[in-house]
Design a protein around this motif. Structure first.
Motif, PDB file in Angstrom:
ATOM      1  N   LEU A  45       0.832  -1.208   0.000  1.00 19.87           N
ATOM      2  CA  LEU A  45       0.000   0.000   0.000  1.00 19.87           C
ATOM      3  C   LEU A  45       0.866   1.258   0.000  1.00 19.87           C
ATOM      4  O   LEU A  45       0.624   2.192  -0.774  1.00 19.87           O
ATOM      5  CB  LEU A  45      -0.935  -0.010   1.212  1.00 19.87           C
ATOM      6  CG  LEU A  45      -2.119  -0.966   1.129  1.00 19.87           C
ATOM      7  CD1 LEU A  45      -2.740  -1.182   2.505  1.00 19.87           C
ATOM      8  CD2 LEU A  45      -3.161  -0.453   0.132  1.00 19.87           C
ATOM      9  N   VAL A  46       1.879   1.288   0.852  1.00 18.03           N
ATOM     10  CA  VAL A  46       2.758   2.469   0.919  1.00 18.03           C
ATOM     11  C   VAL A  46       3.524   2.628  -0.392  1.00 18.03           C
ATOM     12  O   VAL A  46       3.683   3.756  -0.885  1.00 18.03           O
ATOM     13  CB  VAL A  46       3.705   2.398   2.129  1.00 18.03           C
ATOM     14  CG1 VAL A  46       4.763   3.491   2.065  1.00 18.03           C
ATOM     15  CG2 VAL A  46       2.904   2.516   3.424  1.00 18.03           C
ATOM     16  N   GLU A  47       3.985   1.539  -0.974  1.00 19.32           N
ATOM     17  CA  GLU A  47       4.688   1.639  -2.258  1.00 19.32           C
ATOM     18  C   GLU A  47       3.786   2.208  -3.345  1.00 19.32           C
ATOM     19  O   GLU A  47       4.236   2.983  -4.192  1.00 19.32           O
ATOM     20  CB  GLU A  47       5.250   0.276  -2.660  1.00 19.32           C
ATOM     21  CG  GLU A  47       6.449  -0.121  -1.813  1.00 19.32           C
ATOM     22  CD  GLU A  47       6.937  -1.546  -2.052  1.00 19.32           C
ATOM     23  OE1 GLU A  47       6.261  -2.325  -2.782  1.00 19.32           O
ATOM     24  OE2 GLU A  47       8.003  -1.887  -1.492  1.00 19.32           O
ATOM     25  N   ALA A  48       2.501   1.858  -3.335  1.00 17.47           N
ATOM     26  CA  ALA A  48       1.557   2.444  -4.297  1.00 17.47           C
ATOM     27  C   ALA A  48       1.437   3.948  -4.062  1.00 17.47           C
ATOM     28  O   ALA A  48       1.431   4.734  -5.020  1.00 17.47           O
ATOM     29  CB  ALA A  48       0.194   1.765  -4.181  1.00 17.47           C
ATOM     30  N   ALA A  49       1.353   4.357  -2.803  1.00 14.04           N
ATOM     31  CA  ALA A  49       1.263   5.787  -2.479  1.00 14.04           C
ATOM     32  C   ALA A  49       2.542   6.514  -2.892  1.00 14.04           C
ATOM     33  O   ALA A  49       2.490   7.633  -3.402  1.00 14.04           O
ATOM     34  CB  ALA A  49       0.995   5.969  -0.988  1.00 14.04           C
ATOM     35  N   GLU A  50       3.686   5.876  -2.674  1.00 16.37           N
ATOM     36  CA  GLU A  50       4.958   6.492  -3.069  1.00 16.37           C
ATOM     37  C   GLU A  50       5.036   6.681  -4.585  1.00 16.37           C
ATOM     38  O   GLU A  50       5.474   7.725  -5.069  1.00 16.37           O
ATOM     39  CB  GLU A  50       6.137   5.638  -2.589  1.00 16.37           C
ATOM     40  CG  GLU A  50       6.307   5.657  -1.092  1.00 16.37           C
ATOM     41  CD  GLU A  50       7.328   4.653  -0.582  1.00 16.37           C
ATOM     42  OE1 GLU A  50       7.741   4.808   0.577  1.00 16.37           O
ATOM     43  OE2 GLU A  50       7.701   3.711  -1.319  1.00 16.37           O
TER      44      GLU A  50
END
Length: 149
Positions: A100-105
């Motif tokens: 999820l965080v990688e998608a946001a990044e």
């Protein structure tokens, strides 16, 4: 990581997204429905919500991210910001939160950001460990005060 898909939240996700937000932020459950509805009705260009769902379509996590003009100790602007992240307890530690965080990044990078920031409640040490495991550096602590008048 289990068989989980990361994708942008859609109107069909509203009820489950509200339920997950309520688990993350139980102190203001009345706010979640209107906030999610407003977001889905007119998605802002400066914010996104990615959800994690199972092959059966059950939401098991989300990350809300946005662009901020400033974040503690960041030197560029805008800054990508993790406004909130939640993964259902049985799937914590499986890579869903990282995905999820990688998608946001990636979303923030596509909008010209070269830094990503986040925060957590001071007492939430599990969140602190999660952030450190993803490569975030702790840069600032704050204590807030209140006085009834």
């Amino acid at each position: 990581m289990p068989d989980i898909r990361i994708r942008v939240a859609q109107p069909r996700d509203a009820e489950a997204w509200v339920a997950l937000r309520t688990e993350l932020w139980p102190e203001s459950p009345e706010d979640h429905g209107p906030e999610v509805a407003a977001f889905l009705d007119d998605p802002p260009a400066s914010a996104v919500c990615f959800v994690a769902d199972t092959p059966e379509g059950r939401l098991v996590g989300f990350v809300e991210a946005g662009l901020r003009g400033y974040a503690e100790e960041c030197v560029t602007s805008p800054v990508g910001y993790v406004e909130g992240i939640f993964v259902s307890r049985p799937l914590r530690g499986t890579g869903v939160g990282r995905a999820l965080v990688e998608a946001a990044e990636s979303w923030a990078r596509a909008r010209g950001c070269s830094e990503m920031a986040s925060d957590r409640a001071l007492e939430n040490e599990a969140s602190g460990g999660f952030h450190l495991a993803l490569g975030f550096d702790e840069v600032h602590r704050i204590v807030c005060y209140r006085k009834e008048l």
